[in-house]
Design a protein around this motif. Structure first.
Motif, PDB file in Angstrom:
ATOM      1  N   ILE A  56      -8.487   0.220 -13.297  1.00 57.95           N
ATOM      2  CA  ILE A  56      -9.098   0.711 -12.066  1.00 57.95           C
ATOM      3  C   ILE A  56      -9.155  -0.398 -11.015  1.00 57.95           C
ATOM      4  O   ILE A  56      -8.946  -0.167  -9.828  1.00 57.95           O
ATOM      5  CB  ILE A  56     -10.508   1.268 -12.348  1.00 57.95           C
ATOM      6  CG1 ILE A  56     -10.392   2.607 -13.086  1.00 57.95           C
ATOM      7  CG2 ILE A  56     -11.301   1.450 -11.055  1.00 57.95           C
ATOM      8  CD1 ILE A  56     -11.707   3.155 -13.574  1.00 57.95           C
ATOM      9  N   GLU A  57      -9.429  -1.638 -11.477  1.00 59.61           N
ATOM     10  CA  GLU A  57      -9.496  -2.765 -10.533  1.00 59.61           C
ATOM     11  C   GLU A  57      -8.175  -2.989  -9.815  1.00 59.61           C
ATOM     12  O   GLU A  57      -8.150  -3.446  -8.673  1.00 59.61           O
ATOM     13  CB  GLU A  57      -9.908  -4.036 -11.280  1.00 59.61           C
ATOM     14  CG  GLU A  57     -11.370  -4.104 -11.599  1.00 59.61           C
ATOM     15  CD  GLU A  57     -11.817  -5.522 -11.796  1.00 59.61           C
ATOM     16  OE1 GLU A  57     -12.393  -6.087 -10.861  1.00 59.61           O
ATOM     17  OE2 GLU A  57     -11.585  -6.065 -12.877  1.00 59.61           O
ATOM     18  N   ASP A  86      -2.019   4.412  -8.343  1.00 59.03           N
ATOM     19  CA  ASP A  86      -2.134   5.760  -7.794  1.00 59.03           C
ATOM     20  C   ASP A  86      -2.385   6.789  -8.883  1.00 59.03           C
ATOM     21  O   ASP A  86      -2.938   7.863  -8.600  1.00 59.03           O
ATOM     22  CB  ASP A  86      -0.850   6.119  -7.038  1.00 59.03           C
ATOM     23  CG  ASP A  86      -0.659   5.219  -5.823  1.00 59.03           C
ATOM     24  OD1 ASP A  86      -1.278   5.507  -4.785  1.00 59.03           O
ATOM     25  OD2 ASP A  86       0.074   4.230  -5.934  1.00 59.03           O
ATOM     26  N   ARG A  92     -11.570   8.059   1.976  1.00 59.29           N
ATOM     27  CA  ARG A  92     -11.774   6.772   1.284  1.00 59.29           C
ATOM     28  C   ARG A  92     -11.192   5.620   2.109  1.00 59.29           C
ATOM     29  O   ARG A  92     -11.804   4.546   2.218  1.00 59.29           O
ATOM     30  CB  ARG A  92     -11.139   6.807  -0.104  1.00 59.29           C
ATOM     31  CG  ARG A  92     -11.524   5.635  -0.984  1.00 59.29           C
ATOM     32  CD  ARG A  92     -11.169   5.881  -2.426  1.00 59.29           C
ATOM     33  NE  ARG A  92     -11.751   4.876  -3.303  1.00 59.29           N
ATOM     34  CZ  ARG A  92     -11.744   4.951  -4.626  1.00 59.29           C
ATOM     35  NH1 ARG A  92     -11.201   5.994  -5.229  1.00 59.29           N
ATOM     36  NH2 ARG A  92     -12.293   3.995  -5.350  1.00 59.29           N
ATOM     37  N   TRP A 140     -17.158   6.865  -5.553  1.00 60.85           N
ATOM     38  CA  TRP A 140     -16.793   5.838  -4.573  1.00 60.85           C
ATOM     39  C   TRP A 140     -17.574   5.981  -3.278  1.00 60.85           C
ATOM     40  O   TRP A 140     -17.776   4.999  -2.557  1.00 60.85           O
ATOM     41  CB  TRP A 140     -15.291   5.849  -4.301  1.00 60.85           C
ATOM     42  CG  TRP A 140     -14.718   7.130  -3.778  1.00 60.85           C
ATOM     43  CD1 TRP A 140     -14.138   8.123  -4.492  1.00 60.85           C
ATOM     44  CD2 TRP A 140     -14.664   7.553  -2.407  1.00 60.85           C
ATOM     45  NE1 TRP A 140     -13.719   9.140  -3.673  1.00 60.85           N
ATOM     46  CE2 TRP A 140     -14.035   8.823  -2.379  1.00 60.85           C
ATOM     47  CE3 TRP A 140     -15.078   6.995  -1.195  1.00 60.85           C
ATOM     48  CZ2 TRP A 140     -13.810   9.532  -1.208  1.00 60.85           C
ATOM     49  CZ3 TRP A 140     -14.863   7.690  -0.013  1.00 60.85           C
ATOM     50  CH2 TRP A 140     -14.236   8.947  -0.026  1.00 60.85           C
ATOM     51  N   ARG A 176     -13.073   2.304   3.895  1.00 59.85           N
ATOM     52  CA  ARG A 176     -12.620   0.929   3.662  1.00 59.85           C
ATOM     53  C   ARG A 176     -12.279   0.235   4.980  1.00 59.85           C
ATOM     54  O   ARG A 176     -12.523  -0.963   5.146  1.00 59.85           O
ATOM     55  CB  ARG A 176     -11.418   0.929   2.719  1.00 59.85           C
ATOM     56  CG  ARG A 176     -11.772   1.362   1.289  1.00 59.85           C
ATOM     57  CD  ARG A 176     -10.550   1.460   0.412  1.00 59.85           C
ATOM     58  NE  ARG A 176      -9.904   0.167   0.234  1.00 59.85           N
ATOM     59  CZ  ARG A 176      -8.748   0.006  -0.393  1.00 59.85           C
ATOM     60  NH1 ARG A 176      -8.097   1.054  -0.877  1.00 59.85           N
ATOM     61  NH2 ARG A 176      -8.218  -1.200  -0.522  1.00 59.85           N
ATOM     62  N   GLN A 182      -6.193  -0.607  -9.028  1.00 63.56           N
ATOM     63  CA  GLN A 182      -6.058   0.565  -8.152  1.00 63.56           C
ATOM     64  C   GLN A 182      -4.654   1.181  -8.157  1.00 63.56           C
ATOM     65  O   GLN A 182      -4.009   1.292  -7.103  1.00 63.56           O
ATOM     66  CB  GLN A 182      -6.465   0.194  -6.723  1.00 63.56           C
ATOM     67  CG  GLN A 182      -7.914  -0.235  -6.608  1.00 63.56           C
ATOM     68  CD  GLN A 182      -8.316  -0.558  -5.188  1.00 63.56           C
ATOM     69  OE1 GLN A 182      -7.509  -0.559  -4.279  1.00 63.56           O
ATOM     70  NE2 GLN A 182      -9.587  -0.826  -4.994  1.00 63.56           N
ATOM     71  N   GLN A 239      -8.698  11.162  -0.324  1.00 63.72           N
ATOM     72  CA  GLN A 239      -7.953   9.899  -0.122  1.00 63.72           C
ATOM     73  C   GLN A 239      -8.062   9.414   1.326  1.00 63.72           C
ATOM     74  O   GLN A 239      -8.202   8.212   1.583  1.00 63.72           O
ATOM     75  CB  GLN A 239      -6.472  10.104  -0.482  1.00 63.72           C
ATOM     76  CG  GLN A 239      -6.223  10.351  -1.964  1.00 63.72           C
ATOM     77  CD  GLN A 239      -6.107  11.830  -2.277  1.00 63.72           C
ATOM     78  OE1 GLN A 239      -6.800  12.650  -1.677  1.00 63.72           O
ATOM     79  NE2 GLN A 239      -5.245  12.164  -3.235  1.00 63.72           N
ATOM     80  N   LYS A 274       0.827  -1.207   0.000  1.00 63.49           N
ATOM     81  CA  LYS A 274       0.000   0.000   0.000  1.00 63.49           C
ATOM     82  C   LYS A 274       0.860   1.256   0.000  1.00 63.49           C
ATOM     83  O   LYS A 274       0.465   2.301  -0.519  1.00 63.49           O
ATOM     84  CB  LYS A 274      -0.918  -0.010   1.231  1.00 63.49           C
ATOM     85  CG  LYS A 274      -1.994   1.052   1.210  1.00 63.49           C
ATOM     86  CD  LYS A 274      -2.998   0.821   0.094  1.00 63.49           C
ATOM     87  CE  LYS A 274      -4.035   1.915   0.034  1.00 63.49           C
ATOM     88  NZ  LYS A 274      -4.900   1.806  -1.143  1.00 63.49           N
TER      89      LYS A 274
END
Length: 548
Positions: free
Chosen positions: A108-109, A113, A176, A206, A180, A111, A173, A88
């Motif tokens: 996009i799947e 940056d 988000r 999102w 999650r 992910q 960010q 990450k």
């Protein structure tokens, strides 16, 4: 609070640029040097990139879709994540000259940056690098906690960062990640309240998708579906919404609805192998042999040169081709089997030396022989194939179930099914759907002794000899195994016409008539088929009117 190691200074960051074009490499390398990053390595192909990652821990990775040689950028990025080369805290930038919706959805799947469109502008590259470095620096501790699944710590840090006005530009960010974290902690009520508050402040896709997911997890289906209907109209949320709805309906064991949704998601992002795998599992459960065939073809196509690539994928295409051939017309079956046998020959030449592969090929050959009505030859091949091998794939053992059933050894077929059921464990998607499928297979193979094509052929003989009740029973079984087969539906409608003429329709036959109408109403019928359908329905209506 988790102990977080200090972030390396900019001068010590390591960058990897994976692109086959030297001009692109030079542009990016120069931009990084200008901001003080000297440790920049370049790789022209996937093989060299992986070798570098095995020896160096890169902080920033840029990967082009059109990498030369053995893999494309999508497969490479997926492999690097799988092997742990990307965390990450790693900044990932995807490069591509292709901006088609299908590719963008697939990216996009994964992910990344950022997503840079080629050709690259040197000034724009420098701007984006500075922006990414700032994000990396400011959100390093937060991303580190999330990467190590320390979600409470991540939430604590995120809430403190939201209060810092100097970090205002990073609030999307940060928020988000909070959403999650709450979702991963299964704190769905808190997540719902969090997303509702955010939705009043901004219109990020999102946020709305996150709200849908939390509503679904709390079974607030009416509100979730209303919101999802709106999101399916938006380009930026359609794909994620399909995934959220699919996950929900499968959890509710509504496999038909889940299957329809996952097919739509697969069209939007066709490179996702796991989604095609799920579509294949659901196609089997929903008696859609064409769907099975297409899903296995997609898996084999998009897995090429990826971490998912395996000769087993080609075997699955062959197996699905055999399943499909047993449900279509003679002409269609002939063409399909010719293509299937070509694939089988290629597999035999390339992979027959692999341990255990020979037995799998024998079972497939037996199934092909059965389909050609060469039952004795098929039975001879199956004499030593009765064992359930837990170390083989589920598909290998399932193929044995079908092969034994097709040569008339139903007890052996059911015994293997029972042993397979005992080996199923776990609550993940594959185990859930496969357990349901094995139950279905056991019931149908106990009650129905032939495949749809054989049942339809036997029904045709009964019809010609004016034995309409046995014909109806056989076609009902055929339609149970192949509920989307319009030819079987029309044949059943034809038999129902004669039954209505002779004795009228009983309650069970009325139900069969209703099923035929529903099937044929949405089917893509030829002009001749539409004419026959109209004639049959008109005749049934007249006989029913006369009788009552």
């Amino acid at each position: 609070m988790i102990k977080i190691p200090a972030q390396a200074p900019i001068s010590e960051l390591h960058v990897l640029v994976i692109d086959g074009q030297s001009l692109v490499q030079d542009t990016i390398k120069t931009a990084f040097l200008e901001v003080g990053i000297e440790h920049v390595r370049c790789a022209q192909n996937a093989f060299y990139a992986i070798r570098l990652c095995e020896h160096i821990r890169f902080d920033i990775i840029l990967v082009a879709f059109d990498v030369r040689s053995d893999k494309d950028g999508f497969n490479l990025l997926e492999e690097m994540r799988f092997k742990g080369f990307i965390a990450k805290t790693t900044s990932v930038i995807f490069l591509s000259a292709d901006t088609s919706p299908e590719l963008v959805n697939c990216v996009i799947e994964l992910q990344p940056d950022d997503f840079w469109v080629k050709p690259l502008d040197k000034y724009r590259v420098a701007q984006r690098i500075n922006h990414i470095l700032k994000i990396k620096s400011q959100l390093y501790r937060l991303n580190y906690c999330f990467d190590h699944q320390e979600y409470p710590s991540a939430i604590y840090l995120a809430q403190r960062q939201l209060e810092d006005e100097s970090l205002a530009q990073y609030r999307p960010q940060i928020n988000r990640l909070i959403g999650r974290c709450l979702f991963n902690l299964q704190e769905y009520a808190d997540a719902e309240a969090f997303y509702r508050t955010l939705l009043k402040e901004c219109d990020y896709g999102w946020v709305a998708v996150g709200l849908v997911r939390t509503l679904l997890r709390q079974d607030k289906i009416v509100e979730a579906q209303a919101l999802a209907d709106d999101l399916l109209e938006r380009d930026d949320t359609r794909f994620a919404t399909y995934d959220a709805l699919t996950e929900y309906y499968i959890s509710q064991e509504d496999y038909e609805k889940g299957y329809e949704l996952i097919k739509e998601a697969s069209k939007l992002a066709p490179r996702n192998i796991q989604r095609h795998r799920k579509a294949w599992d659901l196609a089997r459960l929903n008696h859609d042999p064409m769907g099975q065939y297409l899903a296995t073809q997609n898996m084999a196509k998009y897995a090429k040169n990826s971490i998912h690539d395996s000769p087993e994928l080609i075997l699955n295409v062959i197996r699905a081709g055999i399943d499909l051939a047993s449900t279509v017309s003679t002409t269609q079956a002939k063409n399909l089997l010719a293509e299937t046998e070509r694939k089988l020959l290629n597999v035999q030449q390339e992979f027959a030396h692999i341990n255990g592969f020979k037995n799998q090929l024998i079972v497939i050959q037996a199934r092909l022989l059965s389909l050609k009505d060469k039952k004795q030859q098929a039975e001879k091949l199956m004499q030593e194939q009765a064992q359930v091998n837990s170390w083989h794939s589920v598909e290998d053992n399932l193929d044995k179930v079908k092969a034994f059933h097709e040569i008339g050894q139903r007890e052996q077929s059911l015994a293997i099914l029972e042993r397979m059921k005992e080996q199923m464990n776990g609550n993940d998607f594959t185990n859930q759907v496969m357990a349901e499928y094995l139950e279905q297979e056991q019931f149908e193979r106990t009650e129905i002794h032939h495949n749809p094509k054989e049942l339809a052929e036997m029904a045709s003989v009964h019809y010609k000899n004016k034995r309409f009740s046995p014909a109806y029973k056989l076609l009902t079984q055929a339609l149970q195994l192949s509920p989307k087969n319009t030819n079987i539906g029309l044949s059943l409608l034809k038999v129902l016409t004669r039954l209505a003429q002779d004795d009228g329709l009983n309650e069970e036959q009325e139900s069969g008539l209703k099923h035929c109408k529903t099937l044929l109403k949405t089917a893509d019928l030829s002009t001749q088929q539409k004419l026959k359908q109209a004639q049959y329905l008109d005749s049934i209506k007249q006989h029913q009117a006369t009788r009552y």
